[in-house]
Design a protein around this motif. Structure first.
Motif, PDB file in Angstrom:
ATOM      1  N   VAL A 148     -33.336  -1.569   8.120  1.00 59.50           N
ATOM      2  CA  VAL A 148     -34.723  -2.040   8.105  1.00 59.50           C
ATOM      3  C   VAL A 148     -35.075  -2.747   9.404  1.00 59.50           C
TER       4      VAL A 148
ATOM      5  N   ASN B 136     -31.346  -5.531   6.193  1.00 61.09           N
ATOM      6  CA  ASN B 136     -30.932  -4.178   5.796  1.00 61.09           C
ATOM      7  C   ASN B 136     -30.568  -4.130   4.305  1.00 61.09           C
TER       8      ASN B 136
ATOM      9  N   TYR C 161     -39.241   3.312   5.306  1.00 53.96           N
ATOM     10  CA  TYR C 161     -39.193   1.860   5.507  1.00 53.96           C
ATOM     11  C   TYR C 161     -38.098   1.442   6.488  1.00 53.96           C
ATOM     12  N   CYS C 162     -37.333   2.426   7.000  1.00 55.93           N
ATOM     13  CA  CYS C 162     -36.248   2.104   7.939  1.00 55.93           C
ATOM     14  C   CYS C 162     -36.789   2.142   9.370  1.00 55.93           C
TER      15      CYS C 162
ATOM     16  N   ASN D  41     -40.312  -4.576   4.392  1.00 58.52           N
ATOM     17  CA  ASN D  41     -39.712  -3.285   4.053  1.00 58.52           C
ATOM     18  C   ASN D  41     -38.445  -3.419   3.206  1.00 58.52           C
ATOM     19  N   THR D  42     -37.787  -4.568   3.298  1.00 51.74           N
ATOM     20  CA  THR D  42     -36.625  -4.818   2.426  1.00 51.74           C
ATOM     21  C   THR D  42     -37.119  -4.805   0.972  1.00 51.74           C
TER      22      THR D  42
END
Ligand code: PMV
Length: 343
Positions: A196, A300, A324-325, A272-273
């Motif tokens: 992430v 991450n 999302y990464c 995003n996590t």
């Protein structure tokens, strides 16, 4: 004595019950016991050359580039182990290292790098007839711990336990022990590491662990971790995926809750996590998947699922999580078989 050489590859590991906080006395002794999956693909490969010299001199290369900025951490490590390996103080030590995962992706390399270095040092001690081969792995785990606590667990596979705990026979605060009596279900579990955020760690482990010493929830945390160790042991032995998922996710969130409630406080998750966690939970609810996540001290996400779901989980990653990464990057990892001697 002429130049002695050793080369090892050693994997990273991902904790299921987390080590977060040290005992006030001693060096790198854990405040609670922890247990981890030893990974297969995320590894460090380290070669060392040791030749006689007037005094200790260390040089380290990463991917062929000289890295003087790595020296303070390595020198601290050598200072800690020099009493056990006095020849370190009269040696020229060349360390040549590389990681199988890209540098700067937010994946901590301390567990794999410190365990690989510890194995090389112990291997040299065996070559010097100062250490029995039969004691080598346990000694490597003990000294890896002095480089980075969690590194002591990377020595053993498929899982490793570290820290004295009444349910784990032979467990110790000084070194990890292998945990092998697990249901076959867990012997090839998958871990897709969703990258992430590739930024530098906002809180170093050293600072993070220190913040637990006077943490308002510290004592309660150590109690809960001890209970979670018993729960995860029986889940792993019995192949109880529901209990496994519950303990693993609760541990990840508790680690972050501790950071959010320390002084100073930190939020290491990114938007995003959370988006990834919500997607995993939604899919789990909708299709009754036995999938879960865990987190390190960063943004991450480690997406954990049984090997029998590999194809379907991978297409879920591509369709639902990859977006999302950072730069769409992720690493397909799984439980591995532990370190290997290369020379
Ligand atoms: O080994 P250290 O000091 O970098 O600490 C690792 C801490 C966590 O990764 C967050 C948890 C663990 O048990 O690996």
């Amino acid at each position: 004595m002429s130049t002695l050489r050793s080369k090892w590859e050693s994997p990273s590991n991902i904790a299921l019950v987390k080590y977060w906080g040290k005992q006030p006395e001693g060096v790198q002794l854990p405040a609670n016991a922890s247990i981890s999956f030893t990974l297969s693909e995320s590894k460090t490969i380290t070669a060392i050359d040791v030749s006689p010299a007037e005094q200790r001199e260390v040089k380290i290369w990463l991917d062929g580039d000289l890295k003087p900025d790595f020296l303070p951490k390595i020198e601290t490590f050598f200072d800690r182990i020099a009493e056990q390996f006095p020849w370190l103080d009269t040696s020229l030590i060349h360390i040549d290292t590389k990681n199988t995962f890209p540098y700067g992706t937010g994946i901590a390399s301390s567990a794999s790098s410190m365990s690989a270095l510890a194995l090389c040092i112990c291997d040299i001690a065996v070559q010097r007839h100062e250490l029995q081969e039969s004691e080598m792995m346990s000694k490597a785990s003990e000294i890896a711990r002095l480089g980075s606590g969690s590194a002591c667990r990377s020595i053993y596979a498929p899982l490793a336990e570290w820290g004295r705990h009444y349910d784990f026979e032979g467990s110790s605060d000084d070194f990890a022990t292998p945990f092998i009596d697990v249901s076959p279900l867990f012997k090839d579990f998958c871990d897709t590491i969703l990258l992430v955020d590739s930024g530098q760690k906002e809180v170093s482990s050293t600072i993070g662990h220190a913040l637990i010493e006077n943490h308002p929830f510290g004592e309660k945390r150590f109690e809960l971790a001890t209970v979670n160790m018993s729960k995860i042991k029986s889940a792993l032995e019995n192949g109880d995926l529901d209990s496994f998922m519950k303990v693993v996710e609760s541990e990840a969130l508790m680690l972050h809750a501790l950071m959010m409630t320390s002084d100073p406080y930190f939020i290491l998750m990114k938007a995003n996590t959370l988006a990834i966690i919500e997607k995993i939970w939604a899919e789990r609810g909708k299709n009754k998947r036995k999938w879960c996540f865990t987190l390190d001290a960063g943004a991450n996400v480690h997406f954990l699922y049984p090997a029998e779901d590999e194809q379907i989980a991978k297409s879920f990653v591509d369709k639902e999580l990859k977006q999302y990464c950072q730069n769409g990057l992720y690493i397909c990892d799984r439980i591995g078989s532990g370190p290997n001697k290369l020379i």
